[in-house]
Design a protein around this motif. Sequence first.
Motif, PDB file in Angstrom:
ATOM      1  N   LYS A  10       0.865  -1.052  -0.075  1.00 27.68           N
ATOM      2  CA  LYS A  10      -0.109   0.125  -0.114  1.00 27.68           C
ATOM      3  C   LYS A  10       0.950   1.343   0.199  1.00 27.68           C
ATOM      4  O   LYS A  10       1.824   1.168   0.815  1.00 27.68           O
ATOM      5  CB  LYS A  10      -0.833  -0.065   1.222  1.00 27.68           C
ATOM      6  CG  LYS A  10      -2.077  -1.050   1.405  1.00 27.68           C
ATOM      7  CD  LYS A  10      -2.843  -0.770   2.461  1.00 27.68           C
ATOM      8  CE  LYS A  10      -3.720  -2.113   2.610  1.00 27.68           C
ATOM      9  NZ  LYS A  10      -4.344  -2.082   3.937  1.00 27.68           N
ATOM     10  N   LEU A  12       0.720   5.846  -0.549  1.00 32.35           N
ATOM     11  CA  LEU A  12      -0.123   6.824  -0.808  1.00 32.35           C
ATOM     12  C   LEU A  12       0.753   7.887  -1.077  1.00 32.35           C
ATOM     13  O   LEU A  12       1.611   8.142  -0.524  1.00 32.35           O
ATOM     14  CB  LEU A  12      -0.928   7.035   0.400  1.00 32.35           C
ATOM     15  CG  LEU A  12      -1.930   8.586   0.197  1.00 32.35           C
ATOM     16  CD1 LEU A  12      -3.005   8.286  -0.708  1.00 32.35           C
ATOM     17  CD2 LEU A  12      -2.414   8.889   1.757  1.00 32.35           C
ATOM     18  N   GLU A  14       0.993  12.142  -2.050  1.00 34.72           N
ATOM     19  CA  GLU A  14       0.392  13.450  -2.165  1.00 34.72           C
ATOM     20  C   GLU A  14       1.079  14.349  -2.723  1.00 34.72           C
ATOM     21  O   GLU A  14       2.464  14.588  -2.393  1.00 34.72           O
ATOM     22  CB  GLU A  14       0.143  13.851  -0.706  1.00 34.72           C
ATOM     23  CG  GLU A  14      -0.946  12.912   0.133  1.00 34.72           C
ATOM     24  CD  GLU A  14      -1.278  13.481   1.481  1.00 34.72           C
ATOM     25  OE1 GLU A  14      -2.061  12.805   1.829  1.00 34.72           O
ATOM     26  OE2 GLU A  14      -0.523  14.186   2.034  1.00 34.72           O
ATOM     27  N   ARG A  28      -3.974  13.361  -4.180  1.00 34.99           N
ATOM     28  CA  ARG A  28      -3.745  12.036  -3.589  1.00 34.99           C
ATOM     29  C   ARG A  28      -3.930  10.907  -4.680  1.00 34.99           C
ATOM     30  O   ARG A  28      -4.683  10.842  -5.449  1.00 34.99           O
ATOM     31  CB  ARG A  28      -4.670  11.837  -2.516  1.00 34.99           C
ATOM     32  CG  ARG A  28      -4.426  12.845  -1.499  1.00 34.99           C
ATOM     33  CD  ARG A  28      -5.450  12.865  -0.487  1.00 34.99           C
ATOM     34  NE  ARG A  28      -5.865  11.633   0.148  1.00 34.99           N
ATOM     35  CZ  ARG A  28      -5.142  11.262   1.233  1.00 34.99           C
ATOM     36  NH1 ARG A  28      -4.254  12.043   1.948  1.00 34.99           N
ATOM     37  NH2 ARG A  28      -5.521  10.254   1.832  1.00 34.99           N
ATOM     38  N   ALA A  30      -3.460   6.693  -4.533  1.00 29.33           N
ATOM     39  CA  ALA A  30      -3.414   5.630  -3.607  1.00 29.33           C
ATOM     40  C   ALA A  30      -3.049   4.394  -4.674  1.00 29.33           C
ATOM     41  O   ALA A  30      -3.853   4.070  -5.452  1.00 29.33           O
ATOM     42  CB  ALA A  30      -4.642   5.410  -2.782  1.00 29.33           C
ATOM     43  N   CYS A  67      -7.693  -0.196  -1.778  1.00 35.46           N
ATOM     44  CA  CYS A  67      -7.007   1.191  -2.438  1.00 35.46           C
ATOM     45  C   CYS A  67      -8.200   2.273  -2.142  1.00 35.46           C
ATOM     46  O   CYS A  67      -7.599   3.285  -1.708  1.00 35.46           O
ATOM     47  CB  CYS A  67      -7.165   0.687  -3.922  1.00 35.46           C
ATOM     48  SG  CYS A  67      -6.531   2.219  -5.120  1.00 35.46           S
ATOM     49  N   LEU A  70      -7.458   3.541   1.499  1.00 37.91           N
ATOM     50  CA  LEU A  70      -6.171   4.100   1.730  1.00 37.91           C
ATOM     51  C   LEU A  70      -6.287   5.838   0.991  1.00 37.91           C
ATOM     52  O   LEU A  70      -5.766   6.626   1.643  1.00 37.91           O
ATOM     53  CB  LEU A  70      -5.111   3.486   0.738  1.00 37.91           C
ATOM     54  CG  LEU A  70      -3.664   3.883   0.840  1.00 37.91           C
ATOM     55  CD1 LEU A  70      -3.207   4.200   2.511  1.00 37.91           C
ATOM     56  CD2 LEU A  70      -2.775   3.087   0.233  1.00 37.91           C
ATOM     57  N   LEU A  71      -6.906   5.744   0.072  1.00 38.06           N
ATOM     58  CA  LEU A  71      -7.153   7.113  -0.722  1.00 38.06           C
ATOM     59  C   LEU A  71      -8.060   8.151   0.440  1.00 38.06           C
ATOM     60  O   LEU A  71      -7.465   9.359   0.511  1.00 38.06           O
ATOM     61  CB  LEU A  71      -8.113   7.073  -1.989  1.00 38.06           C
ATOM     62  CG  LEU A  71      -8.146   8.356  -2.778  1.00 38.06           C
ATOM     63  CD1 LEU A  71      -6.760   8.839  -3.224  1.00 38.06           C
ATOM     64  CD2 LEU A  71      -9.246   8.207  -3.701  1.00 38.06           C
TER      65      LEU A  71
END
Length: 187
Positions: A10, A12, A14, A28, A30, A67, A70-71
């Motif tokens: 995973k 992320l 930004e 963002r 993910a 996914c 996580l976003l």
Amino acid sequence: MRVRVRKMIKQLDETRLENGRAVDPVHRVAFAGAVIENPYPSEYVQDLVTLADELGEEIGELVGPACVELLGGEVEAFGKAALVGIEGEVEHGSALIHNLRFGNVFRSVADGTELLPAAEKVGLPGSPMDIPIKHKKDAKTRSHHQTVTLQVADVPRPREIFVVCVAANAGRPLARLAAFGAETQNQ
């Protein structure tokens, strides 16, 4: 048959600044992926669809909801990819991700209606994956056409497949191109 998972990935990303300008909202992206044992034999087999149908939903459930979670907000753009280890075929990855049982899980949890853009290839551990993403409800939304890159040092091993879902909360940072087809309006 159950999917054999070696590890989950995973990530992320930004983006807060682009070309010295603030990105608002923060862009963002993910990535959620499963590194699975390649379920296909190393020798050639004609029928890849039957096994993909059996495993598609299970793989989709591993990566699609993760996914979106996580976003941490509404998905606007999405995509998918498969990176197959060198003792497999690109067709093995294609069979798993170009399967509605896989894609429908992600599409549903992302509240999307469009087909998921995809990339698949065979590669060595650490090979980068360039994954296309597009707007989840209108693939012609030019501001959301983007390619994002994911790279994991030890993935995939020779008999593995790395299956990934990608979601973004917005179009490209500072997108400012005209709407699709605008260049032909005054001709």
